[in-house]
Design a protein around this motif. Sequence first.
Motif, mmCIF file in Angstrom:
data_model
loop_
_atom_site.group_PDB
_atom_site.id
_atom_site.type_symbol
_atom_site.label_atom_id
_atom_site.label_comp_id
_atom_site.label_asym_id
_atom_site.label_seq_id
_atom_site.Cartn_x
_atom_site.Cartn_y
_atom_site.Cartn_z
ATOM 1 N N ALA A 250 50.770 3.284 17.215
ATOM 2 C CA ALA A 250 51.882 3.584 18.056
ATOM 3 C C ALA A 250 52.136 2.442 19.248
ATOM 4 N N VAL A 251 53.431 1.878 19.440
ATOM 5 C CA VAL A 251 53.231 0.976 20.671
ATOM 6 C C VAL A 251 54.688 1.083 21.416
ATOM 7 N N GLY A 252 54.990 1.008 22.467
ATOM 8 C CA GLY A 252 56.252 0.974 23.250
ATOM 9 C C GLY A 252 56.849 -0.209 23.458
ATOM 10 N N GLY A 253 56.279 -1.248 22.947
ATOM 11 C CA GLY A 253 56.875 -2.568 23.369
ATOM 12 C C GLY A 253 55.798 -3.724 24.189
ATOM 13 N N THR A 254 54.678 -3.333 23.840
ATOM 14 C CA THR A 254 53.557 -4.209 24.578
ATOM 15 C C THR A 254 53.263 -5.257 23.342
ATOM 16 N N PRO A 255 53.132 -6.686 23.803
ATOM 17 C CA PRO A 255 53.050 -7.785 22.727
ATOM 18 C C PRO A 255 51.645 -7.486 22.353
ATOM 19 N N SER A 256 50.731 -7.404 23.256
ATOM 20 C CA SER A 256 49.363 -7.159 23.029
ATOM 21 C C SER A 256 48.930 -6.180 21.906
ATOM 22 N N SER A 257 49.716 -4.853 22.041
ATOM 23 C CA SER A 257 49.509 -3.678 21.176
ATOM 24 C C SER A 257 49.860 -4.182 20.028
ATOM 25 N N VAL A 258 50.970 -4.856 19.910
ATOM 26 C CA VAL A 258 51.667 -5.113 18.467
ATOM 27 C C VAL A 258 50.687 -6.133 17.938
ATOM 28 N N GLU A 259 50.112 -7.382 18.720
ATOM 29 C CA GLU A 259 49.146 -8.043 18.077
ATOM 30 C C GLU A 259 47.964 -7.417 17.594
ATOM 31 N N ARG A 260 47.653 -6.543 18.201
ATOM 32 C CA ARG A 260 46.328 -5.854 17.774
ATOM 33 C C ARG A 260 46.644 -5.219 16.571
ATOM 34 N N GLY B 81 48.668 -5.809 14.033
ATOM 35 C CA GLY B 81 48.700 -7.078 13.087
ATOM 36 C C GLY B 81 47.373 -7.459 12.574
ATOM 37 N N ARG B 82 46.422 -7.643 13.822
ATOM 38 C CA ARG B 82 45.082 -8.357 13.479
ATOM 39 C C ARG B 82 44.632 -7.411 12.591
ATOM 40 N N LEU B 83 44.427 -6.042 13.012
ATOM 41 C CA LEU B 83 43.627 -5.159 12.351
ATOM 42 C C LEU B 83 44.147 -4.546 10.717
ATOM 43 N N GLY B 84 45.571 -5.078 10.843
ATOM 44 C CA GLY B 84 46.017 -4.699 9.283
ATOM 45 C C GLY B 84 46.402 -3.446 9.421
ATOM 46 N N LEU B 85 46.807 -2.665 10.486
ATOM 47 C CA LEU B 85 47.097 -1.276 10.552
ATOM 48 C C LEU B 85 48.621 -1.035 10.748
ATOM 49 N N PRO B 86 49.176 -0.176 10.048
ATOM 50 C CA PRO B 86 50.664 0.149 10.255
ATOM 51 C C PRO B 86 51.156 0.538 11.610
ATOM 52 N N LEU B 87 52.223 -0.068 11.790
ATOM 53 C CA LEU B 87 52.543 0.135 13.328
ATOM 54 C C LEU B 87 53.961 0.720 13.304
ATOM 55 N N MET B 88 53.996 1.581 14.534
ATOM 56 C CA MET B 88 55.148 2.377 14.860
ATOM 57 C C MET B 88 55.494 1.999 16.106
ATOM 58 N N ILE B 89 56.857 1.631 16.233
ATOM 59 C CA ILE B 89 57.458 1.176 17.494
ATOM 60 C C ILE B 89 58.364 2.366 18.078
ATOM 61 N N ALA B 90 58.045 3.001 19.130
ATOM 62 C CA ALA B 90 58.995 3.674 19.805
ATOM 63 C C ALA B 90 60.325 2.987 20.325
ATOM 64 N N ILE B 91 61.443 3.289 20.064
ATOM 65 C CA ILE B 91 62.563 2.519 20.668
ATOM 66 C C ILE B 91 63.611 3.766 21.298
ATOM 67 N N ILE B 92 63.584 3.862 22.549
ATOM 68 C CA ILE B 92 64.063 4.985 23.123
ATOM 69 C C ILE B 92 65.057 4.738 23.978
#
Length: 355
Positions: free
Chosen positions: A177-187, A189-200
């Motif tokens: 789960a990320v709040g909009g930090t590119p490094s967290s998004v990259e992590r 993707g690199r690990l191949g884990l599902p991504l949940m982005i909080a858009i509030i």
Amino acid sequence: MELGISMFGDLHFDPATNKIQAPGVRLKEIIEEIKLMDEVGLDYFGIGEHHRPDYAVPSPEIILAAASAVTKNIKLGSAVSVVSSSDPVKLYQNFSMVDLLSDGRAEIMAGRGSFIESFPLFGYDLNDYDSLFEEKLDLLLKINKEPLITWKGKHRAALDRQLVLPRAARPIPVWIAVGGTPSSVERAGRLGLPLMIAIIGGSPVQFQPFFDLYKEVYQKYGHDMNHYQVGIHVHGFYGDDSTALTNMYYPLYAAQMDRVGRTRGWPPYRRNQFDFGRTKNGALVIGDASEAIDKILYLQELFGLTRFATHMDTGAPLHRDIMKSIEIYGTKIAPGVREALKQKSNREKEAQAGH
């Protein structure tokens, strides 16, 4: 696309008496709410971890274990577990028990935490914010794959051929789960884990670069696109009459945003922000079934979502109003979204066959 609900266990605040709801009351309400989510056919429920006086849930897995006994089909996950200040061994053990109790419906959503109370509470240094998450996520993923662990890190005692039990029936799905930090998004993707982005807040379109980055990195590291999963968590609430709903909900929502905002230096939340959020270009999905269906389909098309989570208890609406919102979501909104997506899929298949 999976359709679900997330919550933080917000405690209702009565401005007339300055009293806050008893946590025990809210916990019992949440179990009733999850039971209804399952009955109306929603796909997923997630509960957050907080260590503050305005939230009832410091341990998501306790709620999920209780919910496993009163539900049959709905997936049960954290939203999020603050991995940085947790012990990965104990976290896995707790969720493996939820998984066994629920016959394989448990998920872990790993996050770094948008609030920081858990760090001093459990004896961690905020200066280690990033390295704590990297290291503990690494250990959690290793434990999830194999029972016998040999591991060494900086922030936790080493493990030498330690057996971690009980084991879930299969590796537990772990989302990032990320709040909009590119490094967290990259992590993720690199690990191949599902991504949940909080858009509030703001406009969802502003988050498009994060979805593009995730897909690019996911493919760069050779992960199977058949397993590609991406979702969003947005604030939402549903009613039969849009005007009555928004007039009821705005004061509660604004009060909660202001309580959080005071600790972060935010200006007071205004009605024009709320009204913009409800438009097509805003981040809120608040209104009647028709409005919600249109907005969810727009967001699915925009980002290619495989999961949509309505965060439904911001500001702690009354239990009866949350139950009504869940009912509308499950009996009107979810069927409408699913039917529209089915028709879209059929049209795409026909178009491909025509070529």
